[in-house]
Write a protein that holds these residues in place. Sequence first.
Motif, PDB file in Angstrom:
ATOM      1  N   THR A   1       7.497   9.163   2.428  1.00 21.02           N
ATOM      2  CA  THR A   1       6.877   7.854   2.666  1.00 21.02           C
ATOM      3  C   THR A   1       7.814   6.957   3.457  1.00 21.02           C
ATOM      4  O   THR A   1       7.400   6.334   4.443  1.00 21.02           O
ATOM      5  CB  THR A   1       6.494   7.185   1.335  1.00 21.02           C
ATOM      6  N   LEU A   2       9.084   6.897   3.052  1.00 20.65           N
ATOM      7  CA  LEU A   2      10.043   6.059   3.794  1.00 20.65           C
ATOM      8  C   LEU A   2      10.252   6.583   5.212  1.00 20.65           C
ATOM      9  O   LEU A   2      10.418   5.796   6.146  1.00 20.65           O
ATOM     10  CB  LEU A   2      11.368   5.989   3.045  1.00 20.65           C
ATOM     11  N   ALA A   3      10.215   7.897   5.393  1.00 23.17           N
ATOM     12  CA  ALA A   3      10.345   8.462   6.739  1.00 23.17           C
ATOM     13  C   ALA A   3       9.205   7.972   7.635  1.00 23.17           C
ATOM     14  O   ALA A   3       9.430   7.602   8.793  1.00 23.17           O
ATOM     15  CB  ALA A   3      10.365   9.982   6.678  1.00 23.17           C
ATOM     16  N   VAL A   4       7.989   7.952   7.097  1.00 23.22           N
ATOM     17  CA  VAL A   4       6.835   7.468   7.871  1.00 23.22           C
ATOM     18  C   VAL A   4       6.990   5.976   8.164  1.00 23.22           C
ATOM     19  O   VAL A   4       6.755   5.524   9.293  1.00 23.22           O
ATOM     20  CB  VAL A   4       5.507   7.768   7.140  1.00 23.22           C
ATOM     21  N   VAL A   5       7.388   5.206   7.156  1.00 28.63           N
ATOM     22  CA  VAL A   5       7.561   3.755   7.338  1.00 28.63           C
ATOM     23  C   VAL A   5       8.591   3.485   8.431  1.00 28.63           C
ATOM     24  O   VAL A   5       8.357   2.672   9.334  1.00 28.63           O
ATOM     25  CB  VAL A   5       7.982   3.094   6.003  1.00 28.63           C
TER      26      VAL A   5
ATOM     27  N   ALA B   1      16.480  -4.867   6.378  1.00 26.47           N
ATOM     28  CA  ALA B   1      17.518  -4.562   7.370  1.00 26.47           C
ATOM     29  C   ALA B   1      17.293  -3.167   7.947  1.00 26.47           C
ATOM     30  O   ALA B   1      17.428  -2.954   9.157  1.00 26.47           O
ATOM     31  CB  ALA B   1      18.905  -4.668   6.746  1.00 26.47           C
ATOM     32  N   ALA B   2      16.927  -2.212   7.092  1.00 26.54           N
ATOM     33  CA  ALA B   2      16.643  -0.850   7.568  1.00 26.54           C
ATOM     34  C   ALA B   2      15.405  -0.845   8.471  1.00 26.54           C
ATOM     35  O   ALA B   2      15.385  -0.161   9.506  1.00 26.54           O
ATOM     36  CB  ALA B   2      16.447   0.092   6.392  1.00 26.54           C
ATOM     37  N   LEU B   3      14.374  -1.605   8.091  1.00 23.49           N
ATOM     38  CA  LEU B   3      13.176  -1.687   8.939  1.00 23.49           C
ATOM     39  C   LEU B   3      13.519  -2.273  10.297  1.00 23.49           C
ATOM     40  O   LEU B   3      13.083  -1.768  11.337  1.00 23.49           O
ATOM     41  CB  LEU B   3      12.092  -2.528   8.252  1.00 23.49           C
ATOM     42  N   LEU B   4      14.321  -3.338  10.308  1.00 24.36           N
ATOM     43  CA  LEU B   4      14.739  -3.946  11.573  1.00 24.36           C
ATOM     44  C   LEU B   4      15.588  -2.973  12.375  1.00 24.36           C
ATOM     45  O   LEU B   4      15.424  -2.864  13.601  1.00 24.36           O
ATOM     46  CB  LEU B   4      15.502  -5.248  11.315  1.00 24.36           C
TER      47      LEU B   4
ATOM     48  N   TYR C   1       0.811  -1.220   0.000  1.00 22.11           N
ATOM     49  CA  TYR C   1       0.000   0.000   0.000  1.00 22.11           C
ATOM     50  C   TYR C   1       0.841   1.265   0.000  1.00 22.11           C
ATOM     51  O   TYR C   1       0.360   2.331  -0.332  1.00 22.11           O
ATOM     52  CB  TYR C   1      -0.955   0.003   1.192  1.00 22.11           C
ATOM     53  N   TRP C   2       2.119   1.193   0.350  1.00 24.41           N
ATOM     54  CA  TRP C   2       2.953   2.388   0.412  1.00 24.41           C
ATOM     55  C   TRP C   2       3.217   2.972  -0.969  1.00 24.41           C
ATOM     56  O   TRP C   2       3.580   4.140  -1.084  1.00 24.41           O
ATOM     57  CB  TRP C   2       4.278   2.076   1.108  1.00 24.41           C
ATOM     58  N   SER C   3       3.062   2.168  -2.026  1.00 27.89           N
ATOM     59  CA  SER C   3       3.291   2.683  -3.385  1.00 27.89           C
ATOM     60  C   SER C   3       2.340   3.835  -3.687  1.00 27.89           C
ATOM     61  O   SER C   3       2.739   4.847  -4.266  1.00 27.89           O
ATOM     62  CB  SER C   3       3.105   1.575  -4.414  1.00 27.89           C
ATOM     63  N   ALA C   4       1.093   3.681  -3.291  1.00 30.84           N
ATOM     64  CA  ALA C   4       0.108   4.744  -3.527  1.00 30.84           C
ATOM     65  C   ALA C   4       0.446   5.989  -2.706  1.00 30.84           C
ATOM     66  O   ALA C   4       0.306   7.117  -3.188  1.00 30.84           O
ATOM     67  CB  ALA C   4      -1.293   4.254  -3.189  1.00 30.84           C
TER      68      ALA C   4
END
Length: 127
Positions: free
Chosen positions: A43-47, A99-102, A30-33
């Motif tokens: 978007t990546l900052a929010v994720v 890896a970044a998410l972790l 869903y992040w693509s939208a």
Amino acid sequence: MNRVTEMATSALAAFCVGVAVWPPWSEALYWSAVADAVGTIPTLAVVFAVCAVAGGAAARLGLSLESLTAGGAIAYALGMAGIEATMSPDSPVHFLLYAALLGCFLLGALATSAGVGEAISRRLADG
């Protein structure tokens, strides 16, 4: 909770956060939208912020930083093996992304364990 149970719980928490925040199958991403609407960087900052908050919540619930780190490593290894075995990705970017998410998940846990939130709240309350 014994160490094995805590590590297994931590692995499950990290795995679920990774899948929920960034589903590995493209139909559910869903992040693509969102990225199309506001841009990739915001978007990546929010994720990444969501992952940090989830890590903080896991630490706040009593999971130790050691267990979250070990469990996160287990979740990462199993997740990457699962993606490689079932999806045949075109590039290795998923290794870096998860890896970044972790890393953000663990930074949130570290900040919570170190009492960063309480220190900020005290500082704001003191004016």
